[in-house]
Design a protein around this motif. Structure first.
Motif, PDB file in Angstrom:
ATOM      1  N   ALA A  15      22.161   3.403  36.181  1.00 36.35           N
ATOM      2  CA  ALA A  15      22.923   2.603  35.223  1.00 36.35           C
ATOM      3  C   ALA A  15      24.328   2.278  35.758  1.00 36.35           C
ATOM      4  O   ALA A  15      24.752   1.114  35.772  1.00 36.35           O
ATOM      5  N   ALA A  16      25.045   3.306  36.204  1.00 33.23           N
ATOM      6  CA  ALA A  16      26.432   3.114  36.637  1.00 33.23           C
ATOM      7  C   ALA A  16      26.500   2.270  37.904  1.00 33.23           C
ATOM      8  O   ALA A  16      27.310   1.335  38.012  1.00 33.23           O
ATOM      9  N   ASP A  35      19.400   3.039  47.275  1.00 31.33           N
ATOM     10  CA  ASP A  35      18.839   4.164  46.507  1.00 31.33           C
ATOM     11  C   ASP A  35      17.611   4.694  47.236  1.00 31.33           C
ATOM     12  O   ASP A  35      16.859   3.918  47.830  1.00 31.33           O
ATOM     13  N   HIS A  36      17.420   6.012  47.175  1.00 31.18           N
ATOM     14  CA  HIS A  36      16.234   6.579  47.842  1.00 31.18           C
ATOM     15  C   HIS A  36      14.968   6.440  46.981  1.00 31.18           C
ATOM     16  O   HIS A  36      13.864   6.628  47.475  1.00 31.18           O
ATOM     17  N   ILE A  46      13.115   5.940  31.205  1.00 30.84           N
ATOM     18  CA  ILE A  46      12.566   7.030  30.378  1.00 30.84           C
ATOM     19  C   ILE A  46      13.487   7.394  29.218  1.00 30.84           C
ATOM     20  O   ILE A  46      13.127   8.191  28.368  1.00 30.84           O
ATOM     21  N   SER A  47      14.679   6.797  29.183  1.00 31.29           N
ATOM     22  CA  SER A  47      15.673   7.234  28.190  1.00 31.29           C
ATOM     23  C   SER A  47      15.278   6.866  26.764  1.00 31.29           C
ATOM     24  O   SER A  47      14.528   5.916  26.545  1.00 31.29           O
ATOM     25  N   GLY A  48      15.819   7.644  25.846  1.00 31.11           N
ATOM     26  CA  GLY A  48      15.597   7.371  24.420  1.00 31.11           C
ATOM     27  C   GLY A  48      14.129   7.255  24.084  1.00 31.11           C
ATOM     28  O   GLY A  48      13.744   6.389  23.293  1.00 31.11           O
ATOM     29  N   ASN A  53      18.602   4.520  24.335  1.00 30.02           N
ATOM     30  CA  ASN A  53      19.745   4.544  23.405  1.00 30.02           C
ATOM     31  C   ASN A  53      20.950   4.113  24.257  1.00 30.02           C
ATOM     32  O   ASN A  53      21.633   4.925  24.841  1.00 30.02           O
ATOM     33  N   THR A 161      25.488   8.344  42.459  1.00 30.21           N
ATOM     34  CA  THR A 161      24.180   8.998  42.626  1.00 30.21           C
ATOM     35  C   THR A 161      23.905  10.042  41.547  1.00 30.21           C
ATOM     36  O   THR A 161      22.965  10.821  41.674  1.00 30.21           O
ATOM     37  N   THR A 172      19.952  14.518  43.068  1.00 31.61           N
ATOM     38  CA  THR A 172      20.399  15.323  44.219  1.00 31.61           C
ATOM     39  C   THR A 172      21.896  15.615  44.085  1.00 31.61           C
ATOM     40  O   THR A 172      22.616  14.916  43.362  1.00 31.61           O
ATOM     41  N   GLU A 338      19.242  16.643  29.922  1.00 31.23           N
ATOM     42  CA  GLU A 338      19.468  15.185  29.968  1.00 31.23           C
ATOM     43  C   GLU A 338      20.676  14.828  30.812  1.00 31.23           C
ATOM     44  O   GLU A 338      20.781  13.709  31.305  1.00 31.23           O
ATOM     45  N   GLY A 366      30.012   7.252  36.799  1.00 29.36           N
ATOM     46  CA  GLY A 366      28.806   7.723  36.102  1.00 29.36           C
ATOM     47  C   GLY A 366      28.760   9.225  35.957  1.00 29.36           C
ATOM     48  O   GLY A 366      29.789   9.913  35.889  1.00 29.36           O
ATOM     49  N   GLU A 367      27.540   9.721  35.945  1.00 30.45           N
ATOM     50  CA  GLU A 367      27.326  11.137  35.647  1.00 30.45           C
ATOM     51  C   GLU A 367      27.838  12.065  36.739  1.00 30.45           C
ATOM     52  O   GLU A 367      28.047  13.263  36.502  1.00 30.45           O
ATOM     53  N   GLY A 377      23.726   7.989  23.198  1.00 29.44           N
ATOM     54  CA  GLY A 377      24.096   6.731  23.835  1.00 29.44           C
ATOM     55  C   GLY A 377      25.446   6.780  24.534  1.00 29.44           C
ATOM     56  O   GLY A 377      25.840   5.818  25.195  1.00 29.44           O
ATOM     57  N   ASN A 379      26.357   8.675  27.066  1.00 30.26           N
ATOM     58  CA  ASN A 379      26.314   8.786  28.528  1.00 30.26           C
ATOM     59  C   ASN A 379      26.082   7.438  29.200  1.00 30.26           C
ATOM     60  O   ASN A 379      26.673   7.163  30.240  1.00 30.26           O
ATOM     61  N   PHE A 380      25.252   6.603  28.567  1.00 28.31           N
ATOM     62  CA  PHE A 380      25.114   5.256  29.146  1.00 28.31           C
ATOM     63  C   PHE A 380      26.419   4.472  28.985  1.00 28.31           C
ATOM     64  O   PHE A 380      26.813   3.737  29.886  1.00 28.31           O
TER      65      PHE A 380
HETATM   66  P1  FDA Z   1      21.489   8.120  37.395  1.00 28.20           P
HETATM   67  O1  FDA Z   1      21.032   9.505  37.541  1.00 28.20           O
HETATM   68  O2  FDA Z   1      20.930   7.280  36.317  1.00 28.20           O
HETATM   69  O3  FDA Z   1      21.314   7.306  38.757  1.00 28.20           O
HETATM   70  C1  FDA Z   1      21.547   7.896  40.004  1.00 28.20           C
HETATM   71  C2  FDA Z   1      20.746   7.143  41.046  1.00 28.20           C
HETATM   72  O4  FDA Z   1      21.103   7.679  42.330  1.00 28.20           O
HETATM   73  C3  FDA Z   1      19.247   7.315  40.886  1.00 28.20           C
HETATM   74  O5  FDA Z   1      18.637   6.062  40.952  1.00 28.20           O
HETATM   75  C4  FDA Z   1      18.853   8.217  42.074  1.00 28.20           C
HETATM   76  O6  FDA Z   1      17.570   7.889  42.572  1.00 28.20           O
HETATM   77  C5  FDA Z   1      19.928   7.897  43.087  1.00 28.20           C
HETATM   78  N1  FDA Z   1      20.171   8.997  44.021  1.00 28.20           N
HETATM   79  C6  FDA Z   1      20.435  10.293  43.738  1.00 28.20           C
HETATM   80  N2  FDA Z   1      20.622  10.985  44.872  1.00 28.20           N
HETATM   81  C7  FDA Z   1      20.467  10.100  45.906  1.00 28.20           C
HETATM   82  C8  FDA Z   1      20.535  10.233  47.306  1.00 28.20           C
HETATM   83  N3  FDA Z   1      20.789  11.419  47.891  1.00 28.20           N
HETATM   84  N4  FDA Z   1      20.304   9.137  48.060  1.00 28.20           N
HETATM   85  C9  FDA Z   1      20.046   7.928  47.466  1.00 28.20           C
HETATM   86  N5  FDA Z   1      19.974   7.747  46.140  1.00 28.20           N
HETATM   87  C10 FDA Z   1      20.196   8.836  45.365  1.00 28.20           C
HETATM   88  N6  FDA Z   1      21.836   8.720  27.967  1.00 28.20           N
HETATM   89  C11 FDA Z   1      22.105   7.871  26.952  1.00 28.20           C
HETATM   90  O7  FDA Z   1      23.246   7.435  26.814  1.00 28.20           O
HETATM   91  N7  FDA Z   1      21.109   7.469  26.105  1.00 28.20           N
HETATM   92  C12 FDA Z   1      19.819   7.914  26.218  1.00 28.20           C
HETATM   93  O8  FDA Z   1      18.911   7.490  25.479  1.00 28.20           O
HETATM   94  C13 FDA Z   1      19.536   8.867  27.248  1.00 28.20           C
HETATM   95  N8  FDA Z   1      18.300   9.408  27.368  1.00 28.20           N
HETATM   96  C14 FDA Z   1      18.024  10.264  28.415  1.00 28.20           C
HETATM   97  C15 FDA Z   1      16.740  10.817  28.537  1.00 28.20           C
HETATM   98  C16 FDA Z   1      16.446  11.648  29.600  1.00 28.20           C
HETATM   99  C17 FDA Z   1      15.066  12.274  29.702  1.00 28.20           C
HETATM  100  C18 FDA Z   1      17.448  11.936  30.579  1.00 28.20           C
HETATM  101  C19 FDA Z   1      17.146  12.807  31.763  1.00 28.20           C
HETATM  102  C20 FDA Z   1      18.722  11.409  30.442  1.00 28.20           C
HETATM  103  C21 FDA Z   1      19.031  10.580  29.354  1.00 28.20           C
HETATM  104  N9  FDA Z   1      20.312  10.056  29.189  1.00 28.20           N
HETATM  105  C22 FDA Z   1      20.574   9.216  28.140  1.00 28.20           C
HETATM  106  C23 FDA Z   1      21.380  10.325  30.175  1.00 28.20           C
HETATM  107  C24 FDA Z   1      21.492   9.124  31.134  1.00 28.20           C
HETATM  108  O9  FDA Z   1      20.207   8.825  31.624  1.00 28.20           O
HETATM  109  C25 FDA Z   1      22.440   9.429  32.297  1.00 28.20           C
HETATM  110  O10 FDA Z   1      23.667   9.907  31.818  1.00 28.20           O
HETATM  111  C26 FDA Z   1      22.671   8.162  33.127  1.00 28.20           C
HETATM  112  O11 FDA Z   1      21.433   7.719  33.634  1.00 28.20           O
HETATM  113  C27 FDA Z   1      23.630   8.424  34.265  1.00 28.20           C
HETATM  114  O12 FDA Z   1      23.725   7.236  35.023  1.00 28.20           O
HETATM  115  P2  FDA Z   1      24.158   7.283  36.557  1.00 28.20           P
HETATM  116  O13 FDA Z   1      23.964   5.897  37.044  1.00 28.20           O
HETATM  117  O14 FDA Z   1      25.460   7.940  36.705  1.00 28.20           O
HETATM  118  O15 FDA Z   1      23.103   8.256  37.262  1.00 28.20           O
END
Ligand code: FDA
Length: 394
Positions: A15-16, A35-36, A46-48, A53, A161, A172, A338, A366-367, A377, A379-380
């Motif tokens: 997302a970020a 992205d890997h 998979i969210s929400g 959300n 990431t 990771t 999450e 981001g995270e 919602g 965190n998004f």
């Molecule tokens: P995010 O984790 O989304 O993206 C990181 C990316 O970096 C990934 O694509 C990954 O593959 C890549 N990456 C990681 N390591 C790497 C490496 N070494 N080399 C290359 N690429 C790499 N929040 C919310 O607001 N509403 C909601 O409904 C939900 N629901 C929800 C459900 C579930 C099951 C989870 C696990 C989480 C949620 N969240 C949520 C939280 C939300 O998903 C989360 O906070 C954001 O996706 C964070 O966004 P980022 O882009 O920072 O990281």
């Protein structure tokens, strides 16, 4: 292997990362996202429960956990929940407010992903998936990113990431390791928005109640959440437990009120007065789910008729309902969390730009950053807001 040059490379197509790439692309910067994973924004998908959300209308800095609670203010102000809602409206995505300001897609989270990908395409953002990042270094004003598809160079590097949650989905510690390599501090990460686990008799009791949901207030000592709570085979889940878990530290107790809207003692006394021949469970059933009522009766005075329960006994039962003190043995950890609490120390970043204070051109968003939202919602929204800010400044 080829060598390519971009103004900006974004690491992480979540997302970020995608949002920052779009904003930078709008400014005419050449941007490549790496992205890997095989697919972008898998966590959005998979969210929400598949409906994403995507923000919360009540977004406010007080809904975020960080060593520096002020840090998130600037980004949340520069790009608000209303800005994101306007973009979703423009795309024609239908959504609804579920509860407590939480906005979900009516149909599917993939609509949000499609919107992000449409914006990437419209702004000439390149996305390289299934690409491993081998190493990052900086010489003078240029970053070198070594990847499985070749070397890439850029002026600005945005690291998006994410945290450690759900390793099975490709999470990771990359962002933390890169931050350390460039001399930034890390606030110890721990799982957040994660179910509690219990042991011994408590576990047996909770597992018997698995599937029962009750409106409960969970108090961590620091903060209390009054939302739905779910008994599971491992312990406690549901929004109230997930929210509390983000503030809970190992070894601490939590206090659960299973009947927040009822004065349990008054209800029990009334039950004794109005139905003295009834058993405790049938009075408890008037304000608690039936299986929970049976379970509490069995642990206290199941065989007693109401008339035979003294005030002291009623007080003991009321306390078991409204001030149930519990010590979790732990949480389910990153496997189901999450989010990740902690991460890149905000002291080392500019809150206005998300750029590292000591490394020009290096941004974290981001995270991965030590800013974690509540359930609902937030965190998004942090991903959109921090991504926007980096996209404006990289
Ligand atoms: P995010 O984790 O989304 O993206 C990181 C990316 O970096 C990934 O694509 C990954 O593959 C890549 N990456 C990681 N390591 C790497 C490496 N070494 N080399 C290359 N690429 C790499 N929040 C919310 O607001 N509403 C909601 O409904 C939900 N629901 C929800 C459900 C579930 C099951 C989870 C696990 C989480 C949620 N969240 C949520 C939280 C939300 O998903 C989360 O906070 C954001 O996706 C964070 O966004 P980022 O882009 O920072 O990281």
């Amino acid at each position: 292997m080829s060598s390519e040059n971009y103004d900006i490379i974004v690491l992480g197509a979540g997302a970020a990362g995608l949002f920052s790439a779009i904003e930078a692309g709008k400014r005419g910067r050449s941007v490549c996202v790496i992205d890997h994973a095989k697919k972008p924004a898998e966590k959005v998908r998979i969210s929400g429960g598949g409906r994403c959300n995507f923000t919360n209308v009540n977004t406010h800095p007080s809904r975020f956990i960080s060593q520096n609670p002020h840090f998130c203010k600037s980004a949340l102000k520069q790009y608000t929940q209303h800005d994101f809602i306007a973009r979703v409206d423009q795309q024609g995505i239908k959504y609804h407010e579920k509860t407590l300001g939480q906005l979900f897609c009516d149909d599917s989270a993939t609509e949000i992903i499609q919107m992000l990908l449409d914006d990437c395409a419209a702004n000439n953002v390149e996305i390289r998936l299934s690409t491993e990042i081998i190493g990052v270094s900086k010489r003078d004003t240029e970053f070198l990113v070594q990847t499985s598809i070749g070397n890439m160079h850029c002026e600005s590097l945005i690291v998006a990431t994410g945290g450690l949650s759900i390793p099975k989905m490709g999470a990771t510690p990359f962002a933390y390791e890169l931050a350390k390599q460039f001399g930034l501090n890390i606030i110890d990460p721990r799982p957040g928005l994660v179910p509690f686990m219990f042991g011994g008799e408590l576990l047996a009791e909770m597992s018997e109640l698995s599937g029962v949901s009750v409106r409960a207030r969970i108090d961590t000592g620091e903060i209390a959440f009054d939302e739905a709570m779910l008994f599971t085979h491992r312990g406690l889940s549901g929004p109230a437990a997930l929210q509390a878990s983000s503030y809970w530290l190992p070894g601490n107790e939590i206090e659960v009120n299973l009947a927040q809207r009822v004065d349990a003692l008054a209800a029990l006394k009334k039950g004794r007065e109005e139905a003295p021949k009834k058993k405790l469970a049938s009075v408890l059933e008037t304000f608690l789910p039936s299986r929970l009522a049976q379970s509490i009766a069995e642990q206290t005075y199941a065989s007693f008729r109401m008339a035979d329960l003294s005030n002291a006994k009623l007080e003991e039962i009321a306390k078991r309902i409204s001030a149930w003190r519990l010590k979790p043995v732990g949480t389910e950890g990153y496997r189901t969390a999450e989010v990740t609490i902690g991460g890149i120390d905000t002291n080392d970043l500019s809150s206005k730009t998300m750029e590292a204070k000591n490394v020009a051109g290096l941004f974290f968003i981001g995270e991965a950053v030590d800013v974690t939202g509540w359930l609902g919602g937030y965190n998004f929204q942090w991903a959109w807001s921090s991504g926007y800010v980096a996209g404006q400044n990289a």
